[in-house]
Structures are given as C-alpha cells and as structure tokens.
Design a protein around this motif. Structure first.
Motif, PDB file in Angstrom:
ATOM      1  N   GLY A 149      10.699 -51.096  34.106  1.00  9.86           N
ATOM      2  CA  GLY A 149      11.852 -50.458  33.475  1.00  9.86           C
ATOM      3  C   GLY A 149      11.450 -49.303  32.571  1.00  9.86           C
ATOM      4  N   VAL A 150      10.383 -49.484  31.818  1.00 10.86           N
ATOM      5  CA  VAL A 150       9.904 -48.407  30.950  1.00 10.86           C
ATOM      6  C   VAL A 150       9.371 -47.246  31.788  1.00 10.86           C
ATOM      7  CG1 VAL A 150       8.135 -47.806  29.250  1.00 10.86           C
ATOM      8  CG2 VAL A 150       9.480 -49.878  28.965  1.00 10.86           C
ATOM      9  N   SER A 151       8.689 -47.556  32.880  1.00  6.83           N
ATOM     10  CA  SER A 151       8.193 -46.464  33.735  1.00  6.83           C
ATOM     11  C   SER A 151       9.359 -45.688  34.359  1.00  6.83           C
ATOM     12  CB  SER A 151       7.249 -46.999  34.809  1.00  6.83           C
ATOM     13  OG  SER A 151       7.920 -47.878  35.672  1.00  6.83           O
ATOM     14  N   LEU A 152      10.411 -46.381  34.766  1.00 10.49           N
ATOM     15  CA  LEU A 152      11.591 -45.684  35.283  1.00 10.49           C
ATOM     16  C   LEU A 152      12.273 -44.882  34.180  1.00 10.49           C
ATOM     17  CD1 LEU A 152      13.109 -48.434  37.589  1.00 10.49           C
ATOM     18  CD2 LEU A 152      12.119 -46.266  38.311  1.00 10.49           C
ATOM     19  N   LEU A 153      12.282 -45.423  32.977  1.00 10.62           N
ATOM     20  CA  LEU A 153      12.869 -44.724  31.840  1.00 10.62           C
ATOM     21  C   LEU A 153      12.120 -43.427  31.550  1.00 10.62           C
ATOM     22  CD1 LEU A 153      14.993 -45.157  29.509  1.00 10.62           C
ATOM     23  CD2 LEU A 153      13.098 -46.103  28.205  1.00 10.62           C
ATOM     24  N   VAL A 154      10.801 -43.445  31.673  1.00 15.24           N
ATOM     25  CA  VAL A 154       9.986 -42.254  31.419  1.00 15.24           C
ATOM     26  C   VAL A 154      10.108 -41.237  32.560  1.00 15.24           C
ATOM     27  CG1 VAL A 154       7.586 -41.477  31.184  1.00 15.24           C
ATOM     28  CG2 VAL A 154       8.393 -43.450  29.900  1.00 15.24           C
ATOM     29  N   LEU A 155      10.240 -41.703  33.785  1.00 18.60           N
ATOM     30  CA  LEU A 155      10.306 -40.803  34.940  1.00 18.60           C
ATOM     31  C   LEU A 155      11.675 -40.148  35.136  1.00 18.60           C
ATOM     32  CD1 LEU A 155       8.291 -42.841  37.567  1.00 18.60           C
ATOM     33  CD2 LEU A 155       7.589 -40.752  36.416  1.00 18.60           C
ATOM     34  N   ALA A 156      12.707 -40.708  34.558  1.00 20.89           N
ATOM     35  CA  ALA A 156      14.058 -40.195  34.800  1.00 20.89           C
ATOM     36  C   ALA A 156      14.300 -38.782  34.255  1.00 20.89           C
ATOM     37  CB  ALA A 156      15.091 -41.164  34.255  1.00 20.89           C
ATOM     38  N   PRO A 157      13.938 -38.454  33.011  1.00 20.41           N
ATOM     39  CA  PRO A 157      14.232 -37.097  32.526  1.00 20.41           C
ATOM     40  C   PRO A 157      13.596 -35.977  33.348  1.00 20.41           C
ATOM     41  CG  PRO A 157      13.832 -38.538  30.675  1.00 20.41           C
ATOM     42  CD  PRO A 157      13.483 -39.319  31.911  1.00 20.41           C
ATOM     43  N   PRO A 158      12.309 -36.077  33.725  1.00 15.68           N
ATOM     44  CA  PRO A 158      11.776 -35.001  34.582  1.00 15.68           C
ATOM     45  C   PRO A 158      12.483 -34.919  35.940  1.00 15.68           C
ATOM     46  CG  PRO A 158       9.978 -36.330  33.728  1.00 15.68           C
ATOM     47  CD  PRO A 158      11.237 -37.001  33.321  1.00 15.68           C
ATOM     48  N   LEU A 159      12.875 -36.056  36.473  1.00 13.43           N
ATOM     49  CA  LEU A 159      13.603 -36.062  37.740  1.00 13.43           C
ATOM     50  C   LEU A 159      14.971 -35.402  37.590  1.00 13.43           C
ATOM     51  CD1 LEU A 159      13.774 -36.890  40.690  1.00 13.43           C
ATOM     52  CD2 LEU A 159      14.567 -39.134  39.928  1.00 13.43           C
ATOM     53  N   ILE A 160      15.661 -35.664  36.494  1.00 16.60           N
ATOM     54  CA  ILE A 160      16.964 -35.041  36.243  1.00 16.60           C
ATOM     55  C   ILE A 160      16.809 -33.530  36.099  1.00 16.60           C
ATOM     56  CG2 ILE A 160      18.838 -34.869  34.565  1.00 16.60           C
ATOM     57  CD1 ILE A 160      18.453 -37.905  34.098  1.00 16.60           C
ATOM     58  N   VAL A 161      15.767 -33.100  35.404  1.00 13.76           N
ATOM     59  CA  VAL A 161      15.517 -31.657  35.265  1.00 13.76           C
ATOM     60  C   VAL A 161      15.222 -31.038  36.618  1.00 13.76           C
ATOM     61  CG1 VAL A 161      13.925 -29.962  34.277  1.00 13.76           C
ATOM     62  CG2 VAL A 161      14.800 -31.825  32.865  1.00 13.76           C
ATOM     63  N   TRP A 162      14.444 -31.718  37.435  1.00 10.72           N
ATOM     64  CA  TRP A 162      14.106 -31.213  38.772  1.00 10.72           C
ATOM     65  C   TRP A 162      15.359 -31.080  39.640  1.00 10.72           C
ATOM     66  CZ3 TRP A 162      10.790 -34.297  42.799  1.00 10.72           C
ATOM     67  CH2 TRP A 162      10.413 -33.452  43.847  1.00 10.72           C
ATOM     68  N   VAL A 163      16.208 -32.070  39.620  1.00 10.98           N
ATOM     69  CA  VAL A 163      17.468 -31.994  40.378  1.00 10.98           C
ATOM     70  C   VAL A 163      18.328 -30.854  39.842  1.00 10.98           C
ATOM     71  CG1 VAL A 163      19.636 -33.198  40.874  1.00 10.98           C
ATOM     72  CG2 VAL A 163      17.469 -34.409  41.107  1.00 10.98           C
ATOM     73  N   GLY A 164      18.395 -30.702  38.539  1.00 15.46           N
ATOM     74  CA  GLY A 164      19.156 -29.608  37.941  1.00 15.46           C
ATOM     75  C   GLY A 164      18.597 -28.249  38.311  1.00 15.46           C
ATOM     76  N   TYR A 165      17.295 -28.142  38.376  1.00 17.74           N
ATOM     77  CA  TYR A 165      16.657 -26.882  38.762  1.00 17.74           C
ATOM     78  C   TYR A 165      16.972 -26.521  40.213  1.00 17.74           C
ATOM     79  CZ  TYR A 165      12.979 -23.469  39.661  1.00 17.74           C
ATOM     80  OH  TYR A 165      12.293 -22.335  40.020  1.00 17.74           O
ATOM     81  N   ASP A 166      16.957 -27.525  41.079  1.00 21.44           N
ATOM     82  CA  ASP A 166      17.213 -27.286  42.500  1.00 21.44           C
ATOM     83  C   ASP A 166      18.686 -27.083  42.823  1.00 21.44           C
ATOM     84  OD1 ASP A 166      14.557 -27.430  43.112  1.00 21.44           O
ATOM     85  OD2 ASP A 166      14.634 -29.448  43.983  1.00 21.44           O
ATOM     86  N   HIS A 167      19.577 -27.792  42.141  1.00 21.45           N
ATOM     87  CA  HIS A 167      20.977 -27.832  42.563  1.00 21.45           C
ATOM     88  C   HIS A 167      21.986 -27.362  41.526  1.00 21.45           C
ATOM     89  CE1 HIS A 167      19.875 -29.794  46.280  1.00 21.45           C
ATOM     90  NE2 HIS A 167      19.066 -30.559  45.568  1.00 21.45           N
ATOM     91  N   GLY A 168      21.569 -27.065  40.316  1.00 23.72           N
ATOM     92  CA  GLY A 168      22.488 -26.556  39.313  1.00 23.72           C
ATOM     93  C   GLY A 168      22.645 -27.501  38.134  1.00 23.72           C
ATOM     94  N   TRP A 169      23.131 -26.935  37.041  1.00 23.01           N
ATOM     95  CA  TRP A 169      23.196 -27.688  35.793  1.00 23.01           C
ATOM     96  C   TRP A 169      24.237 -28.797  35.824  1.00 23.01           C
ATOM     97  CZ3 TRP A 169      27.641 -27.905  32.968  1.00 23.01           C
ATOM     98  CH2 TRP A 169      28.623 -26.962  33.269  1.00 23.01           C
ATOM     99  N   ILE A 170      25.299 -28.630  36.612  1.00 26.07           N
ATOM    100  CA  ILE A 170      26.335 -29.667  36.642  1.00 26.07           C
ATOM    101  C   ILE A 170      25.774 -30.983  37.203  1.00 26.07           C
ATOM    102  CG2 ILE A 170      27.322 -29.050  38.883  1.00 26.07           C
ATOM    103  CD1 ILE A 170      29.358 -30.135  35.873  1.00 26.07           C
ATOM    104  N   TYR A 171      24.883 -30.881  38.178  1.00 27.20           N
ATOM    105  CA  TYR A 171      24.262 -32.089  38.729  1.00 27.20           C
ATOM    106  C   TYR A 171      23.281 -32.704  37.735  1.00 27.20           C
ATOM    107  CZ  TYR A 171      26.464 -30.657  43.013  1.00 27.20           C
ATOM    108  OH  TYR A 171      27.396 -30.296  43.943  1.00 27.20           O
ATOM    109  N   ALA A 172      22.642 -31.874  36.940  1.00 24.01           N
ATOM    110  CA  ALA A 172      21.766 -32.398  35.892  1.00 24.01           C
ATOM    111  C   ALA A 172      22.583 -33.143  34.836  1.00 24.01           C
ATOM    112  CB  ALA A 172      20.969 -31.268  35.253  1.00 24.01           C
TER     113      ALA A 172
END
Length: 84
Positions: free
Chosen positions: A30-53
């Motif tokens: 759970g902690v590893s998923l908690l740490v990995l989520a913000p960079p993943l959200i930024v990556w999705v936002g970078y690829d698809h736009g801020w609304i998806y982030a």
C-alpha cells in the motif's frame, strides 16, 4: 493506447489486489502504491492533459484518504491509532 494509461491500469489492478489482502499485509504494498501514484498522475496529465490529472488526483485522494489522514496527523505531531 499510451504507456501511461497502460501503467495506470496496471496500478489500479495492483491496488485492487492489495485492497483484498488482510489489513496487516496491506502496509508494504500500500505504501509503495501510495508513493508511485503521484508520478503516474503527472505522467498521465503530461500525456493527456491537466483535466485527466485532476481526475486522477481526485480518485487517488478518495482511495487513500485514510493513509493520507494518518500521515497528516503524524506530521502534526499526533499519535494516531493503527488498525490491527
């Protein structure tokens, strides 16, 4: 489909598996998923736009509201109870 969405889907599947584990076995993954989520959200936002982030951030905050509240209380100097 972009790599960020594929990795995001795998993250969701991993979070589902972790949620099915007994509480005492949820901490490390759970902690590893908690740490990995913000960079993943930024990556999705970078690829698809801020609304998806923003949508990803809201989903993240909804899923991890109790661990985030625990870390917030610890940062304030309180000693919150840990579930057994």
């Amino acid at each position: 489909m972009s790599y960020s969405i594929i990795i995001g889907c795998l993250w969701v599947l991993a979070a589902t598996v972790v949620a099915l584990l007994p509480m005492r076995r949820q901490y490390v993954p759970g902690v590893s998923l908690l740490v990995l989520a913000p960079p993943l959200i930024v990556w999705v936002g970078y690829d698809h736009g801020w609304i998806y982030a923003v949508l990803g951030l809201l989903a993240f905050l909804s899923m991890f509201r109790k661990p985030l509240a625990y870390f917030y209380r610890r940062a304030r100097g309180e000693t919150p109870d840990i579930p057994r």
